[in-house]
Design an enzyme around this catalytic site. Structure first.
Site, PDB file in Angstrom:
ATOM      1  N   SER A  30      44.941  47.489  40.962  1.00 40.77           N
ATOM      2  CA  SER A  30      44.955  46.098  41.442  1.00 40.77           C
ATOM      3  C   SER A  30      45.091  45.071  40.332  1.00 40.77           C
ATOM      4  O   SER A  30      45.470  43.929  40.598  1.00 40.77           O
ATOM      5  CB  SER A  30      43.669  45.811  42.234  1.00 40.77           C
ATOM      6  OG  SER A  30      42.524  46.002  41.420  1.00 40.77           O
ATOM      7  N   ASP A 319      37.590  36.874  41.259  1.00 38.31           N
ATOM      8  CA  ASP A 319      36.804  37.451  42.354  1.00 38.31           C
ATOM      9  C   ASP A 319      35.816  38.464  41.767  1.00 38.31           C
ATOM     10  O   ASP A 319      35.544  38.446  40.569  1.00 38.31           O
ATOM     11  CB  ASP A 319      37.710  38.057  43.436  1.00 38.31           C
ATOM     12  CG  ASP A 319      38.543  39.241  42.936  1.00 38.31           C
ATOM     13  OD1 ASP A 319      38.281  39.753  41.832  1.00 38.31           O
ATOM     14  OD2 ASP A 319      39.470  39.657  43.669  1.00 38.31           O
ATOM     15  N   HIS A 322      38.263  40.887  39.365  1.00 42.69           N
ATOM     16  CA  HIS A 322      39.508  40.565  38.682  1.00 42.69           C
ATOM     17  C   HIS A 322      39.439  39.251  37.918  1.00 42.69           C
ATOM     18  O   HIS A 322      38.892  38.270  38.423  1.00 42.69           O
ATOM     19  CB  HIS A 322      40.657  40.501  39.700  1.00 42.69           C
ATOM     20  CG  HIS A 322      40.784  41.744  40.509  1.00 42.69           C
ATOM     21  ND1 HIS A 322      40.203  41.879  41.759  1.00 42.69           N
ATOM     22  CD2 HIS A 322      41.393  42.922  40.244  1.00 42.69           C
ATOM     23  CE1 HIS A 322      40.461  43.092  42.237  1.00 42.69           C
ATOM     24  NE2 HIS A 322      41.182  43.745  41.335  1.00 42.69           N
TER      25      HIS A 322
END
Length: 358
Positions: A30, A319, A322
């Site tokens: 991600s 978040d 990240h």
């Protein structure tokens, strides 16, 4: 610009800079997924607001960021547009020359990592799609030219963090009963070596390989494991074990291959700099996420109901897991210019200078 491709018997309109810039291929999770998971039935997705709030279009793109991720910013540095997700219908014609992004949020080195996210593109599936991509490229520009483009490309692999936070440290994981942390880290390194050798077999000749970030310092770990805001000890121990093993493994591969194919990027150290001294880098906090809920905004997912900071530039984390775009820019700046303490055996500026001489 229209370019003749004899294999197609026609001309193809190239996107600006595609012809001049080297191709860029991205594999991983991600931290560098730029939209592949949008096309999958998975819970690991970032295709709704407020993700993308600072992206040029101000729309969620599937990037786990308020704006650009590390791969996007590296593309800027090499003078190119970011390669499209491999699953994007737009990845045809001249866009193929830019490379492709194969990353899929939730994946790890190990196949049992990220199973809770349902459908993701495991790393060997990413490689299968890379083989299919190469067939498309050869159809476009001929076998020899396609092979040269693949060999001369820049590669980035971002793997390893999920094997700990979304595998070993999960409450229901069977892994700790099977292996203690050092042996588990060795298992991940052993499997990662096989992955990198497979990537070499597929044509990669210049690959930047990132280590894990400071796993115990992300807001999610602070929310679940931290005492008094200190980075969680066991995830930090995982990073401290894994990252030196990765550097050692990459040095061994380069020695075997007789060339500096693999470049280790110690993103953990890079992030430690601004996590430990956020004010020195213009951040007001390196503990609280901009978007989330609960302690440190580290619980659950970032969505429209979450607490959202007004100024993303003063937060290190977007978040629960990240970095913000601004933090990503600091990391890439280090990748460009840092000493061998961070980039071994050379930084990205040196790579670019050397490779233009070949």
């Amino acid at each position: 610009m229209l370019i003749d491709f004899p294999a197609l018997g026609k001309q193809v309109l190239l996107v600006p800079s595609a012809e001049a810039a080297r191709a860029f291929f991205v594999f991983g999770d991600s931290l560098v997924d730029n939209g592949n998971n949008n096309y999958l039935v998975t819970t690991a997705r970032a295709d709704s607001p407020p993700y993308g709030i600072d992206y040029p279009t101000h729309r969620a793109t599937g990037r786990f960021s308020n704006g650009l991720n590390i791969a996007d910013i590296i593309s800027e540095k090499i003078g190119s547009q970011p390669p499209l997700p491999i699953l994007s219908p737009q990845l045809t014609g001249g866009n193929l020359l830019l490379g492709a992004n194969f990353a899929s949020a939730g994946v790890g080195v190990l196949n049992d990592t990220g199973l809770q996210f349902l459908n993701t593109m495991k790393i060997y599936r990413q490689f299968e799609l890379f083989e299919q991509y190469q067939e498309q490229l050869a159809s476009l520009m001929g076998d020899e030219a396609a092979q040269q483009r693949v060999n001369q490309a820049l590669y980035l692999t971002v793997l390893g963090g999920n094997d700990f936070v979304n595998n070993y440290f999960l409450p229901y994981s069977a892994r700790p009963a099977q292996l203690d942390l050092p042996n588990f880290a060795n298992l991940v390194i052993s499997e990662y070596q096989k992955i990198l050798l497979r990537l070499y077999d597929l044509g990669a000749r210049r690959v930047m390989v990132t280590g894990t970030g400071p796993l115990g310092c992300v807001p999610a770990e602070l929310a679940q494991r931290s005492l008094n805001g200190q980075c969680a000890s066991e995830p930090m121990r995982a990073s401290a074990i894994f990252n030196p093993l990765l550097v050692e493994m990459l040095q061994g591969l380069n020695s075997e291959l007789g060339s500096d194919v693999f470049v280790s990027s110690n993103t953990g150290l890079m992030q430690n700099d601004f996590i430990n001294n956020p004010q020195d880098f213009g951040f007001v906090t390196s503990k609280i996420a901009c978007c989330g809920q609960g302690p440190y905004n580290g619980l659950g997912v970032c969505n429209m109901l979450s607490s959202l900071c007004r100024n993303r530039n003063i937060y290190a984390f977007w978040d629960a897991f990240h970095p913000t775009e601004r933090a990503n820019r600091l990391i890439v700046e280090q990748m460009m210019t840092a000493s061998t303490k961070y980039m071994n055996p050379m930084n990205l500026s040196t790579i670019l200078a050397l490779d233009t001489m070949i």
